[in-house]
Design an enzyme around this catalytic site. Sequence first.
Site, PDB file in Angstrom:
ATOM      1  N   GLU A 274       0.791  -1.228   0.000  1.00 34.44           N
ATOM      2  CA  GLU A 274       0.000   0.000   0.000  1.00 34.44           C
ATOM      3  C   GLU A 274       0.826   1.282   0.000  1.00 34.44           C
ATOM      4  O   GLU A 274       0.515   2.219   0.731  1.00 34.44           O
ATOM      5  CB  GLU A 274      -0.924  -0.023   1.217  1.00 34.44           C
ATOM      6  CG  GLU A 274      -0.218   0.025   2.596  1.00 34.44           C
ATOM      7  CD  GLU A 274       0.182  -1.332   3.172  1.00 34.44           C
ATOM      8  OE1 GLU A 274       0.395  -2.268   2.397  1.00 34.44           O
ATOM      9  OE2 GLU A 274       0.279  -1.450   4.411  1.00 34.44           O
ATOM     10  N   HIS A 298      -8.175  -4.085  -1.000  1.00 40.50           N
ATOM     11  CA  HIS A 298      -7.359  -4.189   0.206  1.00 40.50           C
ATOM     12  C   HIS A 298      -6.306  -3.068   0.259  1.00 40.50           C
ATOM     13  O   HIS A 298      -6.227  -2.323   1.243  1.00 40.50           O
ATOM     14  CB  HIS A 298      -6.694  -5.566   0.255  1.00 40.50           C
ATOM     15  CG  HIS A 298      -5.824  -5.787   1.454  1.00 40.50           C
ATOM     16  ND1 HIS A 298      -6.268  -6.449   2.574  1.00 40.50           N
ATOM     17  CD2 HIS A 298      -4.549  -5.412   1.723  1.00 40.50           C
ATOM     18  CE1 HIS A 298      -5.306  -6.473   3.479  1.00 40.50           C
ATOM     19  NE2 HIS A 298      -4.240  -5.851   2.983  1.00 40.50           N
ATOM     20  N   GLU A 299      -5.535  -2.946  -0.792  1.00 38.13           N
ATOM     21  CA  GLU A 299      -4.448  -1.942  -0.770  1.00 38.13           C
ATOM     22  C   GLU A 299      -5.028  -0.530  -0.711  1.00 38.13           C
ATOM     23  O   GLU A 299      -4.500   0.344  -0.031  1.00 38.13           O
ATOM     24  CB  GLU A 299      -3.512  -2.120  -1.966  1.00 38.13           C
ATOM     25  CG  GLU A 299      -2.869  -3.510  -2.095  1.00 38.13           C
ATOM     26  CD  GLU A 299      -2.269  -4.072  -0.805  1.00 38.13           C
ATOM     27  OE1 GLU A 299      -1.879  -3.288   0.082  1.00 38.13           O
ATOM     28  OE2 GLU A 299      -2.210  -5.318  -0.680  1.00 38.13           O
ATOM     29  N   HIS A 302      -6.036   0.454   2.769  1.00 39.05           N
ATOM     30  CA  HIS A 302      -4.922   0.885   3.622  1.00 39.05           C
ATOM     31  C   HIS A 302      -4.747   2.412   3.603  1.00 39.05           C
ATOM     32  O   HIS A 302      -4.101   2.957   4.503  1.00 39.05           O
ATOM     33  CB  HIS A 302      -3.617   0.239   3.169  1.00 39.05           C
ATOM     34  CG  HIS A 302      -3.333  -1.109   3.772  1.00 39.05           C
ATOM     35  ND1 HIS A 302      -3.327  -1.328   5.134  1.00 39.05           N
ATOM     36  CD2 HIS A 302      -3.020  -2.308   3.197  1.00 39.05           C
ATOM     37  CE1 HIS A 302      -3.005  -2.607   5.363  1.00 39.05           C
ATOM     38  NE2 HIS A 302      -2.830  -3.219   4.202  1.00 39.05           N
ATOM     39  N   GLU A 321      -3.764  -4.522   9.475  1.00 34.43           N
ATOM     40  CA  GLU A 321      -4.267  -5.518   8.518  1.00 34.43           C
ATOM     41  C   GLU A 321      -5.694  -6.003   8.807  1.00 34.43           C
ATOM     42  O   GLU A 321      -6.472  -6.210   7.883  1.00 34.43           O
ATOM     43  CB  GLU A 321      -3.302  -6.701   8.432  1.00 34.43           C
ATOM     44  CG  GLU A 321      -1.909  -6.325   7.897  1.00 34.43           C
ATOM     45  CD  GLU A 321      -1.914  -5.741   6.489  1.00 34.43           C
ATOM     46  OE1 GLU A 321      -2.911  -5.897   5.755  1.00 34.43           O
ATOM     47  OE2 GLU A 321      -0.896  -5.111   6.132  1.00 34.43           O
ATOM     48  N   ASP A 376       8.601  -9.905  10.746  1.00 32.88           N
ATOM     49  CA  ASP A 376       8.003 -10.738   9.710  1.00 32.88           C
ATOM     50  C   ASP A 376       7.233 -11.919  10.307  1.00 32.88           C
ATOM     51  O   ASP A 376       6.290 -12.424   9.705  1.00 32.88           O
ATOM     52  CB  ASP A 376       9.134 -11.270   8.837  1.00 32.88           C
ATOM     53  CG  ASP A 376       8.745 -11.322   7.378  1.00 32.88           C
ATOM     54  OD1 ASP A 376       8.064 -10.368   6.948  1.00 32.88           O
ATOM     55  OD2 ASP A 376       9.094 -12.303   6.702  1.00 32.88           O
ATOM     56  N   TYR A 384      -4.661 -10.646   9.977  1.00 26.54           N
ATOM     57  CA  TYR A 384      -5.617 -10.367   8.906  1.00 26.54           C
ATOM     58  C   TYR A 384      -7.008 -10.894   9.244  1.00 26.54           C
ATOM     59  O   TYR A 384      -7.981 -10.147   9.261  1.00 26.54           O
ATOM     60  CB  TYR A 384      -5.152 -11.020   7.599  1.00 26.54           C
ATOM     61  CG  TYR A 384      -3.951 -10.375   6.970  1.00 26.54           C
ATOM     62  CD1 TYR A 384      -2.661 -10.650   7.430  1.00 26.54           C
ATOM     63  CD2 TYR A 384      -4.074  -9.496   5.903  1.00 26.54           C
ATOM     64  CE1 TYR A 384      -1.548 -10.072   6.849  1.00 26.54           C
ATOM     65  CE2 TYR A 384      -2.966  -8.903   5.309  1.00 26.54           C
ATOM     66  CZ  TYR A 384      -1.703  -9.201   5.784  1.00 26.54           C
ATOM     67  OH  TYR A 384      -0.611  -8.617   5.209  1.00 26.54           O
TER      68      TYR A 384
HETATM   69  N1  BES Z   1       1.044  -4.401   3.793  1.00 25.15           N
HETATM   70  C1  BES Z   1       0.788  -5.702   3.318  1.00 25.15           C
HETATM   71  C2  BES Z   1       2.019  -6.445   2.894  1.00 25.15           C
HETATM   72  C3  BES Z   1       3.091  -6.575   3.963  1.00 25.15           C
HETATM   73  C4  BES Z   1       2.782  -6.798   5.289  1.00 25.15           C
HETATM   74  C5  BES Z   1       4.415  -6.482   3.616  1.00 25.15           C
HETATM   75  C6  BES Z   1       3.787  -6.894   6.248  1.00 25.15           C
HETATM   76  C7  BES Z   1       5.418  -6.596   4.566  1.00 25.15           C
HETATM   77  C8  BES Z   1       5.104  -6.799   5.888  1.00 25.15           C
HETATM   78  C9  BES Z   1      -0.217  -5.689   2.170  1.00 25.15           C
HETATM   79  O1  BES Z   1      -1.220  -4.741   2.323  1.00 25.15           O
HETATM   80  C10 BES Z   1      -0.911  -7.017   2.161  1.00 25.15           C
HETATM   81  O2  BES Z   1      -1.569  -7.302   3.115  1.00 25.15           O
HETATM   82  N2  BES Z   1      -0.761  -7.791   1.108  1.00 25.15           N
HETATM   83  C11 BES Z   1      -1.418  -9.056   0.961  1.00 25.15           C
HETATM   84  C12 BES Z   1      -2.644  -8.840   0.165  1.00 25.15           C
HETATM   85  C13 BES Z   1      -3.878  -9.333   0.650  1.00 25.15           C
HETATM   86  C14 BES Z   1      -4.134  -9.814   1.992  1.00 25.15           C
HETATM   87  C15 BES Z   1      -5.086  -8.997  -0.152  1.00 25.15           C
HETATM   88  C16 BES Z   1      -0.504  -9.969   0.204  1.00 25.15           C
HETATM   89  O3  BES Z   1       0.552  -9.511  -0.246  1.00 25.15           O
HETATM   90  O4  BES Z   1      -0.807 -11.130   0.044  1.00 25.15           O
HETATM   91 ZN    ZN Z   2      -2.537  -5.317   3.927  1.00 27.49          ZN
END
Ligand code: BES
Ligand code: ZN
Length: 598
Positions: A274, A298-299, A302, A321, A376, A384
């Site tokens: 995002e 989703h993005e 954010h 999330e 991480d 989520y």
């Molecule tokens: N912000 C996240 C990705 C992220 C989280 C990167 C933590 C690094 C550390 C992004 O918004 C996300 O949640 N992406 C998901 C998409 C989804 C749940 C629709 C993904 O990448 O799968």
């Molecule tokens: Zn996200």
Amino acid sequence: MYLRLCILFVLLTALVGAEPDPHSFSRPEQAQVTHLDLDIAVDFQKKQLIGSASWDFQLKEGNKIVFDAKDMQIRSVQADGKYLPFALGPEVKWLGQSLTVFVPDGTKRVTINYATRPEAAALQWLKPVQTAGKKEPFLFTQSQAILARSWIPCQDTPGVRYTYDAKVKVPPQLLALMSATNPTEKNAEGVYSFRMPQAIPSYLMAMAVGDLEFRSLGDVTGIYAEPVMMEKSAYEFAETERMVDAVEKMYGPYRWGRYDMLVLPPSFPFGGMENPRLTFLTPTVIAGDRSLTSLIAHELAHSWSGNLVTNANWNDFWLNEGFTVYLERRIMEELYGKDYADMLARLGYGDLEHTLEETPSIDTHLKLELKGRDPDEGLSDIAYEKGYFFLRSLEDQVGREKFDKFLREYFDDNAFGTMTTEAFLERVKNRLGPDLGVDKWVYSAGLPSSFQEPVSTRFQQVDNQKERFFSGTTPSELETKGWTTHEWLRFLRGLPDTTTVAQMKALDQQFHFTDSGNSEILAQWLVTAIHVGYEPAYPAVERFLVRVGRRKFLTPLYRELVKTPEGKERARKIYAKARPNYHSVSVGTIDEIVGWGE
Ligand code: BES
Ligand code: ZN
């Protein structure tokens, strides 16, 4: 007694400010940055960014300011034309090093001259063959959670926000983009200027450089992609402007000017990121039928939950999330109806069940304890999906109208600020009521006993067809007309461990899963294919793993492969080929699964 101590602690932290972020060396209570002027050149030969980061800051106490830095060469630090003494602290796993700059009284700005290393964790340098166009190299960053410090020396905590201006020099045939105001065309000099007038935390710093072009999709929305990807991308994401309208109606104005998206090469390790004004996207959401666009919802969401109201540190990650998944499903419900959103929620619940089974119980709390660990590790379906179901339980208890009003005020009152889990719960108790069972959700393992599984009516029909198949009905007689990606995912995720190779073959002949152009369907099918030993799909497994770097797909596939000795052998062979194509984020995860370097 314990309870009293806890209350005292909460009161004290409320008085002196929040606890320090365990993932940053910075001490914003002593000196805090307010604005960045970045001036860098991108060198593809050396895989290096070289230049300076000038930081405006407020000195509150003492004579030093502390930054985070990782794998970085700090050449000098200056203020008011003079060189300043600085010290790099010892290397700490995951965190990198502290960079302490000693400043005379009254200093308001320092300039850090630096260069990145080729292995900088945020950066992925791609050769032309790793792009869609195959002619030009490509560079992109991924800063969340704590990788911004590997390409900019910064106070790398979500609790500190700043505005920025940037000047970036790139090879003249390439376009540079950032999480800021962006150019829509290349220029002959290859020098681009950016402005981010809204204050953001460092994890939202982003940059991409490549053979890119722009196409407008609506008043505030547009798409950047490599020329050969543009047509498909513009079709896939054409409904984005409607999504912006839908969220604005529910949760207040979009406060970031434009909402553009960038389609990256397939090695991008996430589905989406995002980055403000410029969401980064995996090309694996381009299915040709707009069926995976909940990722855009989703993005985009954010822009409220996360970018506008930001988790204070990564222990509160669910605030980013969980809220975003809630908003995402509300957007999808607005645009495509309740049936559709119900399918998404039911699939999400399936993921959550699975994650709950394999996660140590302490990590199934919403509020996490990630001190001394890689943030991480907090990145799981708990934040989520459990986060989503918690918010949904609040909605169910107080009613949608009241809950929407609550959310809208939450975003307005805390815009461009940070939020802790504790402050959020206080707000819930004060505004929605004291007896909503919030502590159970946040500070206990698993799901509360009052929880009721979500239902999807469209999936009942899918389950019926699955049953018919396993009681002998041939695939051609199954009633699958009108099924979307989500019904297929329900069907495929429900294939039992005992599915035979003959049954896989019959399904494949009828529905051509092994050749599916839909990455969600394909990835799911391939996991089952590995599990049951359906060999005709093996070449597709290898092709997929070498081409795609999206961690969410890689992890279950490699995990399934390494379950048997022969599979592990194959996994390691494929990985040897694929590893150079992956971003460091995916490499970190897969190294562990296949035991790389052992
Ligand atoms: N912000 C996240 C990705 C992220 C989280 C990167 C933590 C690094 C550390 C992004 O918004 C996300 O949640 N992406 C998901 C998409 C989804 C749940 C629709 C993904 O990448 O799968
Ligand atoms: Zn996200």
